[in-house]
Write a protein that holds these residues in place. Structure first.
Motif, PDB file in Angstrom:
ATOM      1  N   TYR A 432       0.729  -1.081   0.027  1.00 14.63           N
ATOM      2  CA  TYR A 432       0.135  -0.110   0.035  1.00 14.63           C
ATOM      3  C   TYR A 432       0.892   1.360  -0.029  1.00 14.63           C
ATOM      4  CZ  TYR A 432      -3.257   3.597   1.478  1.00 14.63           C
ATOM      5  OH  TYR A 432      -3.987   4.878   1.816  1.00 14.63           O
ATOM      6  N   ALA A 433       1.839   1.535   0.756  1.00 17.36           N
ATOM      7  CA  ALA A 433       2.741   2.526   1.017  1.00 17.36           C
ATOM      8  C   ALA A 433       3.159   2.957  -0.154  1.00 17.36           C
ATOM      9  CB  ALA A 433       3.989   2.116   1.883  1.00 17.36           C
ATOM     10  N   PRO A 434       3.491   4.491  -0.273  1.00 15.90           N
ATOM     11  CA  PRO A 434       4.137   5.015  -1.416  1.00 15.90           C
ATOM     12  C   PRO A 434       5.673   4.713  -1.811  1.00 15.90           C
ATOM     13  CG  PRO A 434       3.236   6.695   0.050  1.00 15.90           C
ATOM     14  CD  PRO A 434       3.102   5.285   0.835  1.00 15.90           C
ATOM     15  N   GLU A 435       6.012   4.205  -1.044  1.00 17.46           N
ATOM     16  CA  GLU A 435       7.621   3.417  -1.102  1.00 17.46           C
ATOM     17  C   GLU A 435       7.563   2.060  -1.263  1.00 17.46           C
ATOM     18  OE1 GLU A 435       7.139   3.852   3.424  1.00 17.46           O
ATOM     19  OE2 GLU A 435       6.569   4.806   1.791  1.00 17.46           O
ATOM     20  N   GLY A 436       6.275   1.508  -1.633  1.00 15.61           N
ATOM     21  CA  GLY A 436       6.099   0.210  -1.907  1.00 15.61           C
ATOM     22  C   GLY A 436       5.520   0.123  -3.368  1.00 15.61           C
ATOM     23  N   PHE A 437       4.507  -0.772  -3.335  1.00 12.02           N
ATOM     24  CA  PHE A 437       3.937  -1.201  -4.659  1.00 12.02           C
ATOM     25  C   PHE A 437       2.657  -0.177  -5.013  1.00 12.02           C
ATOM     26  CE2 PHE A 437       5.684  -5.262  -3.395  1.00 12.02           C
ATOM     27  CZ  PHE A 437       6.356  -5.551  -4.380  1.00 12.02           C
ATOM     28  N   LYS A 438       2.477   0.757  -3.959  1.00 12.40           N
ATOM     29  CA  LYS A 438       1.315   1.719  -4.399  1.00 12.40           C
ATOM     30  C   LYS A 438       0.194   1.273  -4.741  1.00 12.40           C
ATOM     31  CE  LYS A 438       4.877   5.037  -5.604  1.00 12.40           C
ATOM     32  NZ  LYS A 438       5.250   6.096  -6.515  1.00 12.40           N
ATOM     33  N   LEU A 439      -0.562   0.134  -4.291  1.00 13.54           N
ATOM     34  CA  LEU A 439      -1.680  -0.548  -4.658  1.00 13.54           C
ATOM     35  C   LEU A 439      -2.700   0.005  -3.984  1.00 13.54           C
ATOM     36  CD1 LEU A 439      -0.740  -4.420  -5.043  1.00 13.54           C
ATOM     37  CD2 LEU A 439      -0.822  -2.625  -6.992  1.00 13.54           C
ATOM     38  N   SER A 440      -4.142  -0.264  -4.309  1.00  9.64           N
ATOM     39  CA  SER A 440      -5.144   0.400  -3.629  1.00  9.64           C
ATOM     40  C   SER A 440      -5.381  -0.199  -2.130  1.00  9.64           C
ATOM     41  CB  SER A 440      -6.515   0.123  -4.316  1.00  9.64           C
ATOM     42  OG  SER A 440      -6.813  -1.234  -4.237  1.00  9.64           O
ATOM     43  N   TYR A 441      -5.808   0.298  -1.327  1.00  5.82           N
ATOM     44  CA  TYR A 441      -6.094  -0.208   0.071  1.00  5.82           C
ATOM     45  C   TYR A 441      -6.740  -1.444   0.079  1.00  5.82           C
ATOM     46  CZ  TYR A 441      -6.683  -0.280   5.096  1.00  5.82           C
ATOM     47  OH  TYR A 441      -6.831  -0.655   6.629  1.00  5.82           O
ATOM     48  N   THR A 442      -7.662  -1.586  -0.603  1.00  2.88           N
ATOM     49  CA  THR A 442      -8.414  -3.000  -0.815  1.00  2.88           C
ATOM     50  C   THR A 442      -7.598  -3.902  -1.158  1.00  2.88           C
ATOM     51  OG1 THR A 442     -10.592  -1.743  -0.930  1.00  2.88           O
ATOM     52  CG2 THR A 442     -10.478  -4.154  -1.336  1.00  2.88           C
ATOM     53  N   ILE A 443      -6.859  -3.827  -2.111  1.00  8.13           N
ATOM     54  CA  ILE A 443      -5.928  -4.708  -2.708  1.00  8.13           C
ATOM     55  C   ILE A 443      -4.946  -5.110  -1.731  1.00  8.13           C
ATOM     56  CG2 ILE A 443      -4.335  -5.298  -4.795  1.00  8.13           C
ATOM     57  CD1 ILE A 443      -6.253  -3.989  -6.525  1.00  8.13           C
ATOM     58  N   SER A 444      -4.315  -4.156  -1.352  1.00  9.28           N
ATOM     59  CA  SER A 444      -3.245  -4.282  -0.362  1.00  9.28           C
ATOM     60  C   SER A 444      -3.429  -5.130   0.894  1.00  9.28           C
ATOM     61  CB  SER A 444      -2.530  -2.953   0.123  1.00  9.28           C
ATOM     62  OG  SER A 444      -2.060  -2.320  -0.903  1.00  9.28           O
ATOM     63  N   LEU A 445      -5.100  -4.974   1.347  1.00  3.79           N
ATOM     64  CA  LEU A 445      -5.451  -5.419   2.475  1.00  3.79           C
ATOM     65  C   LEU A 445      -5.617  -7.009   2.279  1.00  3.79           C
ATOM     66  CD1 LEU A 445      -6.057  -4.953   5.608  1.00  3.79           C
ATOM     67  CD2 LEU A 445      -8.590  -4.488   4.494  1.00  3.79           C
ATOM     68  N   THR A 446      -6.103  -7.201   1.109  1.00  2.00           N
ATOM     69  CA  THR A 446      -6.438  -8.382   0.651  1.00  2.00           C
ATOM     70  C   THR A 446      -5.279  -9.488   0.591  1.00  2.00           C
ATOM     71  OG1 THR A 446      -8.450  -7.796  -0.864  1.00  2.00           O
ATOM     72  CG2 THR A 446      -7.475  -9.825  -1.150  1.00  2.00           C
ATOM     73  N   ILE A 447      -4.240  -8.878  -0.101  1.00  2.00           N
ATOM     74  CA  ILE A 447      -2.991  -9.587  -0.168  1.00  2.00           C
ATOM     75  C   ILE A 447      -2.361  -9.748   1.224  1.00  2.00           C
ATOM     76  CG2 ILE A 447      -0.757  -9.232  -1.158  1.00  2.00           C
ATOM     77  CD1 ILE A 447      -1.684  -7.632  -3.481  1.00  2.00           C
ATOM     78  N   GLY A 448      -2.203  -8.760   2.001  1.00  2.00           N
ATOM     79  CA  GLY A 448      -1.610  -8.791   3.394  1.00  2.00           C
ATOM     80  C   GLY A 448      -2.379  -9.995   4.193  1.00  2.00           C
ATOM     81  N   ILE A 449      -3.820  -9.968   4.104  1.00  3.00           N
ATOM     82  CA  ILE A 449      -4.353 -10.851   4.800  1.00  3.00           C
ATOM     83  C   ILE A 449      -3.842 -12.352   4.371  1.00  3.00           C
ATOM     84  CG2 ILE A 449      -6.682 -12.030   5.154  1.00  3.00           C
ATOM     85  CD1 ILE A 449      -7.733  -9.249   5.277  1.00  3.00           C
ATOM     86  N   ALA A 450      -3.998 -12.660   3.056  1.00  2.31           N
ATOM     87  CA  ALA A 450      -3.640 -13.959   2.319  1.00  2.31           C
ATOM     88  C   ALA A 450      -2.221 -14.310   2.590  1.00  2.31           C
ATOM     89  CB  ALA A 450      -3.780 -13.763   0.836  1.00  2.31           C
ATOM     90  N   LEU A 451      -1.211 -13.381   2.913  1.00  4.19           N
ATOM     91  CA  LEU A 451       0.119 -13.843   3.228  1.00  4.19           C
ATOM     92  C   LEU A 451       0.286 -14.108   4.458  1.00  4.19           C
ATOM     93  CD1 LEU A 451       2.311 -11.017   1.178  1.00  4.19           C
ATOM     94  CD2 LEU A 451       2.021 -13.300   0.695  1.00  4.19           C
ATOM     95  N   THR A 452      -0.416 -13.277   5.404  1.00  4.58           N
ATOM     96  CA  THR A 452      -0.460 -13.690   6.930  1.00  4.58           C
ATOM     97  C   THR A 452      -1.059 -15.013   7.060  1.00  4.58           C
ATOM     98  OG1 THR A 452      -0.900 -11.334   7.195  1.00  4.58           O
ATOM     99  CG2 THR A 452      -1.290 -12.904   9.026  1.00  4.58           C
ATOM    100  N   MET A 453      -2.270 -15.587   6.130  1.00  2.00           N
ATOM    101  CA  MET A 453      -2.731 -16.748   6.475  1.00  2.00           C
ATOM    102  C   MET A 453      -1.574 -17.829   6.001  1.00  2.00           C
ATOM    103  SD  MET A 453      -6.375 -16.015   5.164  1.00  2.00           S
ATOM    104  CE  MET A 453      -7.092 -17.763   5.229  1.00  2.00           C
ATOM    105  N   LEU A 454      -1.011 -17.401   4.865  1.00  2.00           N
ATOM    106  CA  LEU A 454       0.132 -18.589   4.484  1.00  2.00           C
ATOM    107  C   LEU A 454       1.186 -18.665   5.696  1.00  2.00           C
ATOM    108  CD1 LEU A 454       0.743 -17.794   0.955  1.00  2.00           C
ATOM    109  CD2 LEU A 454      -0.236 -19.531   1.945  1.00  2.00           C
ATOM    110  N   VAL A 455       1.525 -17.817   6.305  1.00  4.84           N
ATOM    111  CA  VAL A 455       2.395 -17.841   7.333  1.00  4.84           C
ATOM    112  C   VAL A 455       1.966 -18.328   8.454  1.00  4.84           C
ATOM    113  CG1 VAL A 455       3.806 -16.501   9.142  1.00  4.84           C
ATOM    114  CG2 VAL A 455       3.822 -15.725   6.779  1.00  4.84           C
ATOM    115  N   ALA A 456       0.509 -18.304   8.751  1.00  5.28           N
ATOM    116  CA  ALA A 456      -0.044 -19.164   9.909  1.00  5.28           C
ATOM    117  C   ALA A 456      -0.106 -20.498   9.714  1.00  5.28           C
ATOM    118  CB  ALA A 456      -1.586 -18.587  10.307  1.00  5.28           C
ATOM    119  N   VAL A 457      -0.360 -21.032   8.250  1.00  8.59           N
ATOM    120  CA  VAL A 457      -0.335 -22.335   8.032  1.00  8.59           C
ATOM    121  C   VAL A 457       1.092 -23.031   8.166  1.00  8.59           C
ATOM    122  CG1 VAL A 457      -0.168 -23.919   5.951  1.00  8.59           C
ATOM    123  CG2 VAL A 457      -2.083 -22.194   6.161  1.00  8.59           C
ATOM    124  N   TRP A 458       2.146 -22.304   7.800  1.00  5.09           N
ATOM    125  CA  TRP A 458       3.628 -22.497   8.343  1.00  5.09           C
ATOM    126  C   TRP A 458       3.591 -22.641   9.744  1.00  5.09           C
ATOM    127  CZ3 TRP A 458       6.896 -19.734  11.111  1.00  5.09           C
ATOM    128  CH2 TRP A 458       8.117 -20.139  11.297  1.00  5.09           C
TER     129      TRP A 458
END
Length: 478
Positions: A432-458
């Motif tokens: 989401y951040a300007p120094e990052g990929f600058k995606l929309s908040y909704t998309i960034s939140l979705t990706i963040g949740i997905a990655l966190t769930m993958l780490v939770a599985v690990w």
């Protein structure tokens, strides 16, 4: 104002009660000989009193971090109080305690070595690079600012001020920890505490506006989202990866394991209180978060700190502000360089000899040169990445501590839950951040949740693996 005092009370209760829970789960051994005695070398491994270690740790991890970050985080309103309190007690102080105590248990090992021991050699290789970059950037940033201020208030040219500061940095890096850091840091740590207490006193008795009470409303004038920006804006004062690179410095000086709770957990709670005070000052002194934003736009965090200090404390406040903006960054920069030297030495060789100043200087030069160069140029585009990198380092440290607890069949949730939380923070922020990929908040939140769930599985797989190993050991023993 009730929220402010309740928050301070909660932080103190966190130290009194939860710190003991964390200490009990870690399992201290007061009879165990510490690295300060096992590896005494007259440079880094030097026994020191716990109160000195505590003040040194506070100054190492704090500096201007819990002041500037808290002032900028105050733009979100009283919700910042929640993050400071919860973050300090359940994430930051736990992070700092395990960073220090695991270093102590592993002979004063640096953070990347701990990562390699529990998360594997590939994680260690990445973290070695990330940690060194973070330390070099911190040393550079916390040199350039004070040098510019010295140049503006005196006739000393900027480059000359820069050379003087770096000369001190190198001396503090290569001399025994008890000769420079051990003697002046306790004094500066006391100044930092006095400054915060004086500001709190002024807020309560000399400001005609009440400190705002808790509201979950986002009051940021720019309508920036609380999650995950607040958690990156206020890092020092809640949880900061920079701390786990600093804790080994003090871990190598502890005389007894029972001092760890006072030094590591206690210093983080102290930093949380300092951040709480400055966050309250930021959202109260200027009347509204909009007023604070205007003040930040006009003079930056340093200007805000100076205005609050001089208005509330007069001449004393002005002196404290100047001391704070000049001295506190320098005391962060020198220990950043010292830890860089220690990390670099371990990277080159586990048996690297640093028991004299010449050997220490040899490992200091490769990290001091790039730090000095960066402090002479406009590298703001790089500095923007420090916030995210800092929280990435903190997240990895929490996962390292989680695996340590799993391996020792202890309550891993005290580290695992905050580690998952911070995984969500850094995963969402970078997209989401300007120094990052600058995606929309909704998309960034979705990706963040997905990655966190993958780490939770690990994480769940790790729990299962260690449980099976424990059952196998128990079966064999039976």
């Amino acid at each position: 104002m009730i929220t402010f005092f309740a928050s301070i009370a909660l932080l103190i209760c966190g130290y009194i009660f939860y710190a003991k829970v964390v200490e009990r789960i870690f399992g201290i051994d007061a009879s165990r000989k510490t690295p300060a005695y096992e590896k005494t070398d007259g440079l880094d491994y030097v026994p020191m009193k716990w109160w000195k270690g505590s003040l040194i740790q506070l100054l190492n991890i704090a500096g201007l971090g819990p002041i500037f970050g808290a002032v900028m985080g105050a733009l979100y309103g009283p919700v910042a109080f929640i993050w400071i309190v919860v973050g300090s007690i359940f994430a930051g102080a736990v992070h700092d305690y395990f960073a220090g105590m695991m270093s102590l248990r592993h002979g004063g090992a640096q953070y990347p070595s701990l990562v390699g021991r529990y998360l594997g050699k590939y994680a260690k290789s990445i973290i070695n690079i990330v940690s060194l970059i973070l330390m070099i950037l911190v040393a550079a940033a916390f040199t350039a600012g004070p040098a510019q201020l010295i140049s503006s208030v005196t006739s000393v040219p900027f480059v000359t001020a820069l050379i003087i500061i770096f000369a001190y940095f190198i001396l503090a890096t290569i001399l025994p920890v008890n000769q420079v850091i051990g003697k002046i840091y306790p004094l500066f740590g006391a100044i930092l505490i006095f400054m915060a207490v004086a500001i709190a006193f002024g807020l309560v008795f000399f400001v005609d506006k009440p400190i705002p009470n808790l509201t979950f409303q986002n009051l940021h004038p720019g309508e920036l989202p609380i999650w995950p920006l607040l958690m990156v804006t206020i890092s020092c004062g809640a949880i900061s990866g920079f701390h786990c690179t600093q804790s080994p410095i003090v871990a190598r000086t502890l005389q007894n394991e029972r001092d760890g709770r006072k030094v590591f957990y206690g210093a983080m709670i102290g930093e949380g209180i300092i951040a709480l005070i400055w966050a309250a000052a930021g959202m109260t002194f200027f009347g509204s978060t909009g007023g604070l934003q205007e003040a930040l736009a006009a003079g930056g965090p340093a200007g805000v700190v100076n205005e609050i200090s001089t208005s509330l404390l007069g001449t004393l406040g002005g002196i404290l502000a100047i001391l704070g903006v000049i001295i506190l960054p320098i005391t962060t920069g020198d220990t950043a360089l010292r830890s860089s030297r220690m990390i670099f030495a371990e990277l080159i060789s586990k048996k690297a000899n640093q028991n004299n100043w010449k050997a220490a200087l040899l490992f200091t030069i490769p990290v001091a040169v790039p730090a000095f160069y960066l402090s002479t140029i406009d590298y703001s585009f790089l500095w923007r990445y420090v916030g995210w990198t800092n929280q990435l380092v903190a997240t990895v440290m929490l996962w390292t501590a989680t695996v340590y607890l799993l391996e020792h069949a202890k309550n891993h949730w005290i580290c695992g839950i905050p580690a998952l939380f911070m995984t969500g923070v850094i995963s969402t922020y970078i997209f989401y951040a300007p120094e990052g990929f600058k995606l929309s908040y909704t998309i960034s939140l979705t990706i963040g949740i997905a990655l966190t769930m993958l780490v939770a599985v690990w994480y769940m797989k790790q729990i299962h693996t260690y449980r099976q190993q424990k059952q196998k050991v128990n079966t064999q023993a039976a």
